[in-house]
Scaffold this motif. Structure first.
Motif, PDB file in Angstrom:
ATOM      1  N   GLU A  62       8.068  -2.233  -8.525  1.00  0.00           N
ATOM      2  CA  GLU A  62       7.850  -3.237  -7.480  1.00  0.00           C
ATOM      3  C   GLU A  62       6.819  -2.799  -6.443  1.00  0.00           C
ATOM      4  O   GLU A  62       6.443  -3.590  -5.574  1.00  0.00           O
ATOM      5  CB  GLU A  62       9.161  -3.605  -6.779  1.00  0.00           C
ATOM      6  N   ASP A  63       6.336  -1.575  -6.538  1.00  0.00           N
ATOM      7  CA  ASP A  63       5.240  -1.128  -5.673  1.00  0.00           C
ATOM      8  C   ASP A  63       3.877  -1.534  -6.242  1.00  0.00           C
ATOM      9  O   ASP A  63       2.852  -1.338  -5.581  1.00  0.00           O
ATOM     10  CB  ASP A  63       5.257   0.393  -5.509  1.00  0.00           C
ATOM     11  N   THR A  64       3.870  -2.098  -7.432  1.00  0.00           N
ATOM     12  CA  THR A  64       2.625  -2.543  -8.046  1.00  0.00           C
ATOM     13  C   THR A  64       1.960  -3.612  -7.187  1.00  0.00           C
ATOM     14  O   THR A  64       2.576  -4.621  -6.861  1.00  0.00           O
ATOM     15  CB  THR A  64       2.884  -3.099  -9.460  1.00  0.00           C
ATOM     16  N   ALA A  65       0.709  -3.379  -6.815  1.00  0.00           N
ATOM     17  CA  ALA A  65      -0.016  -4.297  -5.928  1.00  0.00           C
ATOM     18  C   ALA A  65      -1.424  -3.764  -5.719  1.00  0.00           C
ATOM     19  O   ALA A  65      -1.740  -2.629  -6.086  1.00  0.00           O
ATOM     20  CB  ALA A  65       0.695  -4.405  -4.576  1.00  0.00           C
ATOM     21  N   VAL A  66      -2.228  -4.587  -5.096  1.00  0.00           N
ATOM     22  CA  VAL A  66      -3.496  -4.111  -4.556  1.00  0.00           C
ATOM     23  C   VAL A  66      -3.219  -3.636  -3.136  1.00  0.00           C
ATOM     24  O   VAL A  66      -2.619  -4.367  -2.348  1.00  0.00           O
ATOM     25  CB  VAL A  66      -4.565  -5.224  -4.553  1.00  0.00           C
ATOM     26  N   TYR A  67      -3.649  -2.435  -2.843  1.00  0.00           N
ATOM     27  CA  TYR A  67      -3.403  -1.836  -1.536  1.00  0.00           C
ATOM     28  C   TYR A  67      -4.675  -1.879  -0.699  1.00  0.00           C
ATOM     29  O   TYR A  67      -5.755  -1.493  -1.180  1.00  0.00           O
ATOM     30  CB  TYR A  67      -2.926  -0.397  -1.701  1.00  0.00           C
ATOM     31  N   TYR A  68      -4.506  -2.326   0.550  1.00  0.00           N
ATOM     32  CA  TYR A  68      -5.626  -2.475   1.466  1.00  0.00           C
ATOM     33  C   TYR A  68      -5.400  -1.635   2.717  1.00  0.00           C
ATOM     34  O   TYR A  68      -4.289  -1.585   3.238  1.00  0.00           O
ATOM     35  CB  TYR A  68      -5.764  -3.926   1.919  1.00  0.00           C
ATOM     36  N   CYS A  69      -6.461  -1.024   3.208  1.00  0.00           N
ATOM     37  CA  CYS A  69      -6.375  -0.426   4.531  1.00  0.00           C
ATOM     38  C   CYS A  69      -7.063  -1.353   5.524  1.00  0.00           C
ATOM     39  O   CYS A  69      -7.911  -2.174   5.152  1.00  0.00           O
ATOM     40  CB  CYS A  69      -6.976   0.968   4.573  1.00  0.00           C
TER      41      CYS A  69
END
Length: 125
Positions: free
Chosen positions: A89-96
Motif C-alpha cells: 500500500e506504499d506503492t505510489a509516485v512520491y513527490y517532494c
C-alpha cells in the motif's frame, strides 16, 4: 524559483527499504521547509511527512509513522525520505515539495509552493 528533483524510487519487495532523495536548486535551501507527498493510482496526493527548515522538527502521516524517516542536509541542498518495512500500500509516485511558511498546515498540499516531478515507488507482495 526552486527546482526540485526526486530520485531513488524503484521496485522493492514488501518488508524492504528504499531511500528517496530530493535535490533542490535555485534558492537558498535552508530557507525552505520541505514535505513529502505521495499519489497512488486513482487517489489524491496525500501527505507523507515534513521537516522544518532547520531540521529540528518532523511530522508524519499516521500510516508511515515509525517506518519512514525524513532528514535533510542543508549543505547538500537535499532532503531524504528513508522508507523501511515497506508495504504494497506504499506503492505510489512520491513527490517532494518546498515552502517558505509551514505553520500548522504542513500536511496540506496547498501550503507548498514548489513541487518536484515525482519518483515511482512500487512495493511487491
Amino acid at each position: 524559483q526552486v527546482q526540485l528533483v526526486e530520485s531513488g524510487g524503484g521496485l522493492v519487495q514488501a518488508g524492504g527499504s528504499l531511500r528517496l532523495s530530493c535535490a533542490a536548486s535555485g534558492r537558498t535551501f535552508s530557507f525552505y521547509h520541505m514535505g513529502w507527498f505521495r499519489q497512488a493510482p486513482g487517489k489524491e496526493r496525500a501527505f507523507v511527512g515534513a521537516i522544518t527548515k532547520s531540521g529540528g522538527n518532523t511530522y508524519y502521516a499516521d500510516s508511515v509513522k515509525g517506518r519512514f524517516t525524513i532528514s535533510r542536509d542543508n549543505a547538500k541542498n537535499t532532503v531524504y525520505l528513508q522508507m523501511n518495512s515497506l508495504k504494497p500500500e506504499d506503492t505510489a509516485v512520491y513527490y517532494c515539495a518546498a515552502t517558505r511558511a509551514i505553520g500548522s498546515g504542513y500536511y496540506l498540499r496547498g501550503s507548498y509552493e514548489y513541487w518536484g516531478q515525482g519518483t515511482q515507488v512500487t512495493v511487491s507482495s
